[in-house]
Write a protein that holds these residues in place. Structure first.
Motif, PDB file in Angstrom:
ATOM      1  N   LEU A 226      52.756 160.577  33.220  1.00 59.01           N
ATOM      2  CA  LEU A 226      51.525 161.258  32.854  1.00 59.01           C
ATOM      3  C   LEU A 226      51.773 161.976  31.537  1.00 59.01           C
ATOM      4  O   LEU A 226      52.701 162.783  31.427  1.00 59.01           O
ATOM      5  CB  LEU A 226      51.104 162.257  33.935  1.00 59.01           C
TER       6      LEU A 226
ATOM      7  N   LEU B  67      47.540 158.189  32.261  1.00 62.68           N
ATOM      8  CA  LEU B  67      48.627 157.572  33.004  1.00 62.68           C
ATOM      9  C   LEU B  67      49.095 156.331  32.244  1.00 62.68           C
ATOM     10  O   LEU B  67      48.294 155.429  31.975  1.00 62.68           O
ATOM     11  CB  LEU B  67      48.168 157.205  34.424  1.00 62.68           C
TER      12      LEU B  67
ATOM     13  N   GLY C  84      47.018 163.849  29.783  1.00 64.29           N
ATOM     14  CA  GLY C  84      46.528 163.563  31.126  1.00 64.29           C
ATOM     15  C   GLY C  84      46.363 162.096  31.440  1.00 64.29           C
ATOM     16  O   GLY C  84      45.966 161.747  32.554  1.00 64.29           O
TER      17      GLY C  84
ATOM     18  N   ASP D 108      51.774 164.473  40.346  1.00 68.08           N
ATOM     19  CA  ASP D 108      50.609 165.014  39.633  1.00 68.08           C
ATOM     20  C   ASP D 108      50.198 166.293  40.353  1.00 68.08           C
ATOM     21  O   ASP D 108      49.338 166.286  41.237  1.00 68.08           O
ATOM     22  CB  ASP D 108      49.476 163.989  39.626  1.00 68.08           C
TER      23      ASP D 108
ATOM     24  N   GLY E 129      45.028 164.859  34.581  1.00 65.51           N
ATOM     25  CA  GLY E 129      46.267 164.423  35.205  1.00 65.51           C
ATOM     26  C   GLY E 129      47.467 165.167  34.653  1.00 65.51           C
ATOM     27  O   GLY E 129      47.634 165.286  33.439  1.00 65.51           O
ATOM     28  N   GLY E 130      48.304 165.675  35.549  1.00 65.14           N
ATOM     29  CA  GLY E 130      49.501 166.377  35.128  1.00 65.14           C
ATOM     30  C   GLY E 130      49.224 167.626  34.319  1.00 65.14           C
ATOM     31  O   GLY E 130      50.065 168.022  33.500  1.00 65.14           O
TER      32      GLY E 130
ATOM     33  N   SER F 271      47.925 156.018  44.952  1.00 65.27           N
ATOM     34  CA  SER F 271      47.963 157.482  44.994  1.00 65.27           C
ATOM     35  C   SER F 271      48.061 157.941  46.440  1.00 65.27           C
ATOM     36  O   SER F 271      47.538 157.293  47.351  1.00 65.27           O
ATOM     37  CB  SER F 271      46.715 158.081  44.331  1.00 65.27           C
TER      38      SER F 271
ATOM     39  N   TRP G   2      42.468 159.021  31.692  1.00 66.52           N
ATOM     40  CA  TRP G   2      42.200 159.928  32.802  1.00 66.52           C
ATOM     41  C   TRP G   2      40.719 159.951  33.160  1.00 66.52           C
ATOM     42  O   TRP G   2      40.365 160.142  34.327  1.00 66.52           O
ATOM     43  CB  TRP G   2      42.676 161.336  32.462  1.00 66.52           C
TER      44      TRP G   2
ATOM     45  N   TRP H  28      51.764 159.618  42.577  1.00 72.23           N
ATOM     46  CA  TRP H  28      51.463 158.269  42.115  1.00 72.23           C
ATOM     47  C   TRP H  28      52.697 157.390  42.314  1.00 72.23           C
ATOM     48  O   TRP H  28      53.816 157.794  41.993  1.00 72.23           O
ATOM     49  CB  TRP H  28      51.073 158.275  40.636  1.00 72.23           C
TER      50      TRP H  28
END
Length: 1152
Positions: free
Chosen positions: A279, A285, A283, A232, A1019-1020, A249, A299, A239
């Motif tokens: 991801l 997971l 965003g 990420d 995320g990402g 994490s 997220w 992750w």
């Protein structure tokens, strides 16, 4: 040893002349003669000191080969090119057999000093036929000629050192490589990739065996085994999914020292292992687990948990744990689920179209990443599926019914036929073995199309998805799940994918890595490791490959290419700086025990008296246990991977006592096939350098399925060199020469080594469903001939009861020759020697000149040579029990060098004639093995120096930073409710393709008071749910452009999930929002990218748009300052805000 046979190696013509001058009469001897023993009775008293009648009083003076050096390369060379030419044999090609060692010298009287005999090699006989085909000596070189030079970030560790620490997967960031292991994670910094290893005891004694030559790294605290890793970059996090069901994490940029670093946010995600994670483009997971379970972790909840303080760790975990969305429950209606219940092997985020692929072994499901809706379920053939699955109990019952029918019908058929006892026994054994095999495989996919199973997925830059199958088939899909076409380049299971620019990298279970273009055409391929490649990752201009043994290698993304030849030449020139050499003595013993048991005294005479100065002991036994019932049970057990017996364990324990096991030696491994047993012990001071023991068995009995005849083998790694030991029991009877030759050929070609159980394989995360073959050419071309595993070893030793007899001689004549010690004449009647001269068996292999009496057949418990069979059959004495070997020499005499890293000589070759526990005498052979290998840590240092200092290499690497000239149409977009806008990206280059990817660097909500909060990434670098960017990535051909649609989507519902249940509340967010999009562009094989930022402002429709307001103006000025700062780092001239309206990205600019 007998004083008549002191041989140095001579050519055939010289040998005949020497033999012509020998007298048939026995030469004088000071010690007790064999003729006197022959006249003795069976009640002859044994001397207090056990004598070894092995003609051990011969003086042999041979020039020893010294002053050697080499660089070891740990892997096999089945596909090596002809870059290195092996040493040309000095023997003429027309000669069918030769002797190594020089001329012969006979010593008539006296005995040689013990130290003299221990240090001087014996003359050897060399069989013909070893210069071509599968019997050709494998190629060796300081730098592998058949693949690109590589960065050995972590050299191949011995498997035994990795228990509890096996690496499972890797992932790369811009500056680091992360690896998940059975006890946590570890991280390497690329800036230290060429630094030397810390050796044993490095990092204050914390470095384990196996990591002493690895580049410096840091480890986390101990955790449950890591099953998957994910990067990420937006939040600078790694992750990891674990076997205990937790997701953890890890901070990328945290300061690291010698103490293990700790995890950040973690929570219990699944009851079982977390098998895959991704991801999405929004965003979120997503995680996949056993039973087809897929969970979404929004997220928003993860972001809240990450913002909490460390002391609120428990609350943070609870917040995420209760926020999940269970997709399986959402698509289950009235107990019928729309998706497969098979394990989720892979999750793939299609960020181009905002979709998510979920792959089980035999089916796929396609999801909308933004709405989380199921779009499509289809099988590996591309056909739509309606899930109707048979329960496990129904499958079990079907298997049992089929087995009962098979077994009962076979039994009735056998009763009705008047076949022979032998045929009925064979049928019963084969039927039992088949039944046990079917029982063992029921419920494990034995009745499905295993070859079609999906093993890996990857998304390419052109928007296509590729899947790899167990059969080696590669299938291309479009973004909607339509099967387009398939390609096949390698007949082994696909294990992993990765992409770099327009290239696709494929890792196979055979250790092969292949490079494909976007159409699936093969560009190149090579053997990257000698074990399965389980993970590939791109970082720092390299494609890193992880093998099951834990080794990590980096391959330059330009390979194969001119860079490889430069590095290979430079590294080969520095071979002296990283060369190491060692010497090992090995005792190999063989004995047909005739279903008997040996006394401790017999074992001490055979083995205990010869191992004081050796490091490795290999023992092969034949006829440990026989009988039809035992053979049938053994065959049945073999089909399910079981082996061994109580009698075999007795032998292992008893031999261990003779070797002082526990105090002096350590047992490394063993393998039993019916009556065949092989085992290996290593002296404790040598133990750190010996490992990777594998076993194998090849039956040659009835139907090539029963183990009354056959071979069992052990393979080990000694100082990075591969040695194989094969214990054989070949076909019996004088006339069965061709059958014996065929048995050897069958064993040599079909011996496939593996671990004795699949426990370690599973621990290393490799699929065991495909047979591991290296016969096919890695580059996809036509291979000359499949290479058996034995042909790839540096040293191969065959031992056992080969059953070759003396021909053209009577029983009485043979006994007379033995009594006169005329073994030269007897050797002329040896079937094995004649077949080796003709190149029909043991091609190119070596045996010391035999100086001991024939070892078969004796009456049990009768001492001396009077014990030869005198019964009704009067079997002719024969040298049935032999030890034959091959090393790296391709010529009769070769120095131990880079091209010839393993050179062996024989110091002793003896039969223990005093042992009377069997109708065979035990035989032993002592080898002196010289091994040349490379210091991987020093070689990595030298590679770093070459890469930094060589101007040609630096010039090639600089070209990789080239970015084609590109124009982005705007740097600001304003959207209102459900508005759309077009962002145009133009490739101005006339030759190179542009690869682009659009990410969201952050979002903010505009406050009423005009205060500007910080842009926070999802995320990402995922997009907010109200924004759709299509296509978010892709390729632009030379002098073409692409139009990217930037849309506002109506997304008022803000569902909150607690324990997977939606709480069904929503509100309409009327505040303005703003995101920063980054358009990252690069070339088709660029290591650098250029980033252009586009500000997207969403204005709520209920408000009047005030673009010129002070807050917005302030934000605009602030944005302009950021842009100027960024571009000033990449261009000599400053860029103003106005210039950004039609920004040109100039060639060669790099990302800041």
């Amino acid at each position: 040893m007998d004083d008549e046979d002191s041989k140095r190696v001579i050519e055939d013509d010289d040998m005949e002349e020497a033999l012509a001058g020998l007298s048939a009469a026995p030469p004088p001897r000071k010690n007790q003669s064999y003729s006197q023993q022959l006249r003795g009775t069976s009640s002859h008293k044994r001397h207090t000191q056990l004598r070894k009648h092995s003609l051990d009083d011969v003086q042999v003076g041979l020039n020893s080969e010294n002053n050697f050096y080499d660089s070891s390369d740990e892997d096999f060379f089945p596909y090596s090119s002809t870059t290195t030419t092996p040493t040309t044999p000095t023997t003429p090609t027309t000669t069918t057999a030769s002797f190594a060692g020089g001329s012969e010298r006979l010593s008539i009287e006296g005995t040689a000093p013990e130290d003299f005999r221990q240090s001087h090699p014996l003359p050897e006989f060399i069989g013909s036929g070893g210069t071509s085909g599968i019997f050709k000596v494998p190629t060796r070189a300081p730098v592998h000629p058949g693949r690109p030079p590589c960065l050995e970030l972590r050299p191949h560790p011995l498997r035994e050192t990795q228990v509890g620490k096996f690496l499972r997967n890797i992932a790369c960031t811009e500056t680091q490589l992360w690896a998940g292991q059975e006890s946590g994670v570890r991280v390497w910094d690329f800036e230290n990739a060429y630094e030397p290893g810390c050796g044993l005891g490095g990092f204050g004694g914390r470095v384990r065996r196996g990591d002493e030559d690895a580049a410096p790294f840091h480890e986390s605290v101990n955790t449950s085994p890591t099953m998957c890793l994910m990067v990420d970059s937006a939040n600078r996090l790694i992750w990891s999914g674990h076997k205990d069901g937790k997701i953890r994490s890890w901070k990328m940029d945290q300061p690291l020292d010698d103490t293990p670093f700790k995890e950040g946010l973690s929570w219990q995600a699944h009851r079982g292992p977390v098998l895959s994670m991704v991801l999405t483009s929004q965003g979120d997971l997503w995680s996949g687990a056993e039973g087809g379970v897929i969970k979404i972790w929004p997220w928003e909840s993860i972001e809240k948990s990450l913002s909490l303080k460390p002391e609120e760790k428990h609350m943070a975990a609870l917040l995420v744990e209760r926020s999940y969305i269970d997709l399986r429950s959402q698509v289950t209606v009235n107990g019928v689920c729309s998706i497969s219940s098979q394990d989720v092997k892979s999750l793939l985020s299609d960020n181009i179209r905002a979709k998510v692929w979920s792959a089980g072994p035999l089916s796929f499901s396609l999801w909308d990443a933004r709405t989380r809706e199921l779009l499509k379920v289809f099988n590996v053939d591309g056909q739509m599926e309606n899930r109707v699955e048979m329960s496990s109990s129904q499958q079990d019952q079907a298997v049992e019914d089929e087995m009962k029918v098979k077994f009962v019908s076979t039994t009735k058929k056998e009763k009705s036929q008047g076949t022979s006892f032998l045929q009925r026994s064979r049928n019963a054994i084969m039927g039992a073995a088949d039944a046990v095999r079917r029982v063992a495989t029921k419920g494990t996919g034995a009745f499905v199309e295993d070859a079609k199973k999906t093993e890996a997925l990857v998304l390419t830059v052109d928007g296509m998805i590729w899947s790899g199958c167990t059969s080696g088939l590669l299938v291309q899909w479009d973004g909607n799940g339509n099967r387009l076409h398939e390609v096949f380049h390698h007949p082994c299971s696909v294990q992993c994918f990765c992409t770099s620019g327009t290239r696709i990298y494929v890792g196979y279970v055979s250790g092969v890595v292949q490079v494909l273009d976007l159409e699936g055409s093969l560009i190149a391929g090579w053997v990257a490791h000698n074990s399965p490649v389980i993970k590939l990752a791109v970082g720092a201009g390299n494609v890193f490959s992880l093998a099951t043994h834990g080794g990590i290698r980096g391959w330059n993304i330009t390979s194969p290419g001119p860079l490889d030849n430069i590095i290979r030449s430079e590294l080969a020139g520095k071979e002296l700086t990283y060369t190491k050499r060692d010497n090992v003595r090995i005792v190999v013993g063989t004995w047909n025990v005739g279903q008997g048991r040996a006394s401790h005294e017999s074992l001490m005479s055979w083995l205990g008296s010869a191992v004081s100065d050796v490091g490795i002991v290999v023992v092969g036994l034949q006829e440990v246990e026989m009988g039809a019932g035992f053979l049938a049970m053994s065959a049945a057990k073999e089909t399910v991977g079981l082996e061994g017996s109580s009698v075999g364990n007795w032998w292992l324990d008893t031999i261990g006592k003779a070797l002082d096991e526990g105090a002096t030696f350590e047992r490394m491994g063993s393998r039993q096939l019916a009556g065949l047993l092989i085992s290996l012990w290593v002296k404790k001071n040598l133990r750190p350098y010996v490992g990777d023991i594998d076993v194998a068995a090849v039956p040659c009995g009835l139907g090539r399925a029963i183990g009354n005849k056959g071979g069992v083998g052990l393979r080990i790694r000694v100082y990075d060199r591969i040695m194989c030991f094969v214990n054989c029991h070949l076909a019996a009877h004088l006339e069965a020469v061709n059958r014996r030759n065929a048995d050897f050929d069958h064993i040599f070609r079909n011996m496939v080594f593996s671990r004795s159980s699949n426990i370690l394989n599973a621990a290393a995360g490799v699929s065991t469903s495909a047979h591991m073959l290296r016969g096919a050419n890695a580059g996809g071309g036509i291979s000359e001939e499949p290479r058996p595993e034995l042909s790839q070893a540096d040293m191969v030793v065959f031992l056992g009861d080969f059953n070759y007899r003396l021909f053209g001689i009577s029983y009485d004549e043979a006994r007379d020759f033995v009594s006169q010690r005329c073994f030269d004449w007897l050797r002329e009647k040896d079937q094995l020697r004649a077949e080796m001269q003709a190149g029909k068996v043991f091609q190119g292999m070596r045996e010391a000149i035999i100086r001991f009496p024939p070892t078969y057949k004796f009456e049990k418990h009768q001492a001396g040579l009077a014990g030869y069979d005198s019964g009704e059959k009067k079997r002719i004495p024969a040298w049935c029990d032999r030890i034959i070997y091959r090393d790296n020499r391709s010529a009769p005499v070769s120095d131990c060098s880079l091209q010839c890293p393993v050179v062996s000589s024989i110091l002793q070759y003896e039969a223990c004639m005093d042992v009377t526990d069997s109708d065979h005498k035990p035989v032993r052979c002592k080898f002196n093995v010289r091994i040349a290998h490379g210091d991987k840590s020093v070689r990595r240092q030298e590679l770093g120096k070459i890469s930094r200092s060589n101007e040609k290499i630096r010039s090639i690497l600089e070209k990789l930073s080239y970015v084609p000239e590109t124009i982005v149409s705007t740097n600001k977009i304003v959207l209102q409710h459900q508005d759309s806008s077009i962002l145009r990206i133009t490739n101005k280059c006339a030759k190179d393709t542009v690869i682009y990817k659009i990410i969201c660097e952050g979002q903010l909500t505009v406050k009423e008071d005009g205060e500007t909060p910080e842009h926070r990434p999802r995320g990402g670098f995922g997009f907010p749910r109200w924004l759709e960017v299509v296509p978010a990535a892709g390729m632009i051909n030379p002098e073409e452009c692409v139009e990217v649609s930037v849309n506002h989507k109506d997304f008022h519902t803000l569902e909150e999930f607690v324990d997977g249940i939606p709480q069904n509340w929503w509100s309409e967010d009327t505040r303005d929002k703003e995101v920063v999009l980054a358009v990252n562009v690069g070339g088709s094989c660029s290591t650098q990218t250029f980033s252009h930022r586009v500000l997207v402002h969403h204005c709520y429709t209920g408000k009047k748009m005030r673009i010129d307001s002070k807050p917005n103006s302030a934000r605009k000025n602030q944005e302009g300052q950021v842009q100027r700062s960024e571009y000033r780092q990449q261009s000599a001239s400053p860029v103003t805000v106005d210039d950004l309206q039609n920004l040109k990205i100039h060639e060669g600019r790099n990302k800041d």
